[in-house]
Scaffold this motif. Structure first.
Motif, PDB file in Angstrom:
ATOM      1  N   LYS A  90       0.818  -1.215   0.000  1.00 35.71           N
ATOM      2  CA  LYS A  90       0.000   0.000   0.000  1.00 35.71           C
ATOM      3  C   LYS A  90       0.858   1.274   0.000  1.00 35.71           C
ATOM      4  N   MET A  91       2.138   1.109  -0.194  1.00 35.97           N
ATOM      5  CA  MET A  91       3.067   2.236  -0.103  1.00 35.97           C
ATOM      6  C   MET A  91       3.310   2.869  -1.477  1.00 35.97           C
ATOM      7  N   PHE A  92       3.251   4.193  -1.524  1.00 34.80           N
ATOM      8  CA  PHE A  92       3.471   4.885  -2.796  1.00 34.80           C
ATOM      9  C   PHE A  92       4.898   4.669  -3.298  1.00 34.80           C
ATOM     10  N   ILE A  93       5.060   4.838  -4.610  1.00 36.94           N
ATOM     11  CA  ILE A  93       6.391   4.776  -5.222  1.00 36.94           C
ATOM     12  C   ILE A  93       6.655   6.097  -5.926  1.00 36.94           C
ATOM     13  N   ARG A  94       7.788   6.725  -5.611  1.00 39.65           N
ATOM     14  CA  ARG A  94       8.202   7.941  -6.300  1.00 39.65           C
ATOM     15  C   ARG A  94       9.616   7.724  -6.834  1.00 39.65           C
ATOM     16  N   LEU A 139       9.128   5.711  10.524  1.00 35.07           N
ATOM     17  CA  LEU A 139       9.478   7.027   9.981  1.00 35.07           C
ATOM     18  C   LEU A 139       8.494   7.426   8.883  1.00 35.07           C
ATOM     19  N   THR A 140       7.964   8.631   8.995  1.00 33.22           N
ATOM     20  CA  THR A 140       7.014   9.134   8.005  1.00 33.22           C
ATOM     21  C   THR A 140       7.774   9.696   6.812  1.00 33.22           C
ATOM     22  N   LEU A 141       7.444   9.186   5.641  1.00 30.14           N
ATOM     23  CA  LEU A 141       8.027   9.696   4.399  1.00 30.14           C
ATOM     24  C   LEU A 141       6.890  10.221   3.523  1.00 30.14           C
ATOM     25  N   GLU A 142       6.981  11.476   3.138  1.00 32.12           N
ATOM     26  CA  GLU A 142       5.940  12.086   2.297  1.00 32.12           C
ATOM     27  C   GLU A 142       6.613  12.800   1.130  1.00 32.12           C
ATOM     28  N   SER A 166       3.679   7.643   3.684  1.00 32.96           N
ATOM     29  CA  SER A 166       3.717   6.316   4.301  1.00 32.96           C
ATOM     30  C   SER A 166       4.439   6.418   5.635  1.00 32.96           C
ATOM     31  N   CYS A 167       4.269   5.373   6.438  1.00 27.81           N
ATOM     32  CA  CYS A 167       5.036   5.284   7.695  1.00 27.81           C
ATOM     33  C   CYS A 167       5.326   3.808   7.934  1.00 27.81           C
ATOM     34  N   ALA A 168       6.538   3.403   7.608  1.00 26.18           N
ATOM     35  CA  ALA A 168       6.934   1.997   7.755  1.00 26.18           C
ATOM     36  C   ALA A 168       7.974   1.885   8.864  1.00 26.18           C
ATOM     37  N   ALA A 362       7.537   9.538  13.681  1.00 28.13           N
ATOM     38  CA  ALA A 362       6.492   8.592  13.265  1.00 28.13           C
ATOM     39  C   ALA A 362       5.169   9.331  13.215  1.00 28.13           C
ATOM     40  N   TRP A 363       4.264   8.910  12.333  1.00 30.45           N
ATOM     41  CA  TRP A 363       2.956   9.565  12.344  1.00 30.45           C
ATOM     42  C   TRP A 363       2.160   9.125  13.555  1.00 30.45           C
TER      43      TRP A 363
END
Length: 420
Positions: A90-94, A139-142, A166-168, A362-363
């Motif tokens: 469910k994690m976006f890819i950039r 860790l939140t990555l946006e 995401s936050c993995a 983290a979120w």
């Protein structure tokens, strides 16, 4: 024992069997007969099976949105991000370039060099894993462009909506420990990363992206050289086998397929470090106004933001029923101190239950039970406030040429009435 003649006959029969089986399998998969299939060249794969399926290719949920296929960019949807820890699917890819095709983990090396190290040093992946302590952080990555599609005049680039976040759980060694082992001089200002992805032009002398972070960020406890995500090897699309992870900053600062870190005595000048890339006007400007590059500032901490992950927009509930609303909130380098929702277009706000972050960067999760005064159409707006007292704007904030940092309140539609 069979003689050579009977062996040859058997092999020929086997090839025919495989060929016929393949034809039958292809036809079954297509749901139609391949009319001239007997004429297909040996080992030929029909065109219908040649197209890349990004969902299969990257192990993604089929509800993700494909924004681009060169480079691959896929966006998640708010209701898919309801997990407290974002799973891979469910994690976006950039991406900015092409994903490396051949990775040899045994030979993988990380070079640490630059004007501000005492001496260049090279670590194998095994060195990194064995020589330094391991740490795990959520860790939140946006993406800096998350929400770009809402800006007007429109900004060029992938038209992200709200799902590029995401936050993995990331596991690795701290960059600060590695830099200490290398030896950094007082001249250090910035670090820059260099990776194994390929420029879209195919030119090996061009880097698709080479960004970095100020030295204070590089030396934070949570800035990792990560080799695992959610307890497993990092998936290829997310940076296998080694990734810089700098939560709270735009995700572009978290370089994938990491090969080299340069400790710089200047602000890193790699690809996409210069304005207008990942930069916003230093002072507010009118929508559509042209901004000189020297008047742009590099994005560092991401702004306060929240996302409703349950229910999905368009939810229908019965008359008199209450509705649970939940989601996540984050605030870059800061913590979220308050979370509120409104069902009357921002006239009044109701406080939510807000959990503390599992660790810094983290979120945080929120939830609230809502009652509606009568049947009808409602919108639920979500607003987070950070530890400095800064809240999310209700409308799209400061326009900028590249459409970065849209942290407007997230909103979903709800209809109350009938049988729900």
């Amino acid at each position: 024992m069979p003689n050579s003649k009977s062996k040859s006959k058997n092999n020929s029969g086997r090839r025919r069997f495989i060929r016929n089986t393949s034809l039958a399998a292809f036809s079954a998969a297509l749901g139609a007969e391949i009319v001239f299939g007997k004429n297909m060249p040996k080992d030929y794969v029909p065109v219908a099976f040649k197209a890349d399926d990004p969902y299969q290719l990257f192990n993604k949920n089929k509800e993700l949105i494909v924004l681009n296929n060169k480079p691959w960019n896929l966006e998640s949807r708010p209701h898919l991000l309801d997990d407290k820890i974002t799973p891979e699917e469910k994690m976006f890819i950039r991406n900015n370039g092409l994903i490396p095709k051949e990775i040899n983990v045994r030979n993988w090396e990380l070079v640490v060099d630059g004007e501000a190290v005492k001496a260049k040093k090279i670590f194998s992946l095994a060195d990194l894993k064995s020589k330094f302590n391991h740490y795990t952080y959520q860790l939140t990555l946006e993406c800096g462009g998350n929400g770009r599609s809402e800006f007007y005049p429109p900004a060029s680039g992938n038209q992200w909506k709200t799902g590029a976040v995401s936050c993995a759980n990331w596991t690795g060694v701290r960059l600060k420990d590695v830099l200490e082992d290398v030896g950094v001089t007082d001249a250090a200002v910035y670090i820059g990363y260099h990776s194994a992805d390929t420029h879209l032009s195919g030119d090996p002398n061009k880097e698709p992206i080479s960004r970095g972070v100020p030295i204070f960020k590089a030396l934070q406890e949570e800035t990792l050289l990560a080799f695992a995500m959610n307890g497993k090897d990092i998936p290829l699309a997310h940076g296998y086998p080694l990734r810089l992870v700098a939560g709270g900053f735009p995700a572009s600062a978290s370089g994938k397929w990491l090969k080299r870190i340069s400790v710089r005595d200047i602000v890193h000048d790699g690809a996409k470090m210069a304005a207008p890339s990942y930069s916003v006007p230093c002072k507010p400007v009118a929508p559509g106004e042209k901004v000189a590059n020297e008047d742009m500032c590099i994005i560092e901490s991401m702004p306060v933001k929240s996302l409703i992950t349950y229910p999905k927009t368009g939810a229908m509930i019965g008359s008199g029923d209450s509705l649970e609303v939940r989601g996540h909130a984050w605030a870059g380098e800061l913590e979220v101190s308050e979370m509120e929702v409104s069902i009357d277009f921002g006239e009044t706000w109701q406080k939510c239950q807000l959990e503390k972050p599992v660790n810094r960067l983290a979120w945080q999760h929120f939830n609230v039970q809502l009652k509606f005064p009568k049947d009808g159409y409602y919108e639920v707006w979500a607003k987070a406030t950070d530890s400095n007292g800064v809240g999310q704007p209700m409308v799209v904030p400061g326009w900028n040429p590249k459409g970065y940092l849209n942290n407007a309140c997230h909103r979903i539609a709800v209809k109350v009435g009938g049988n729900g």
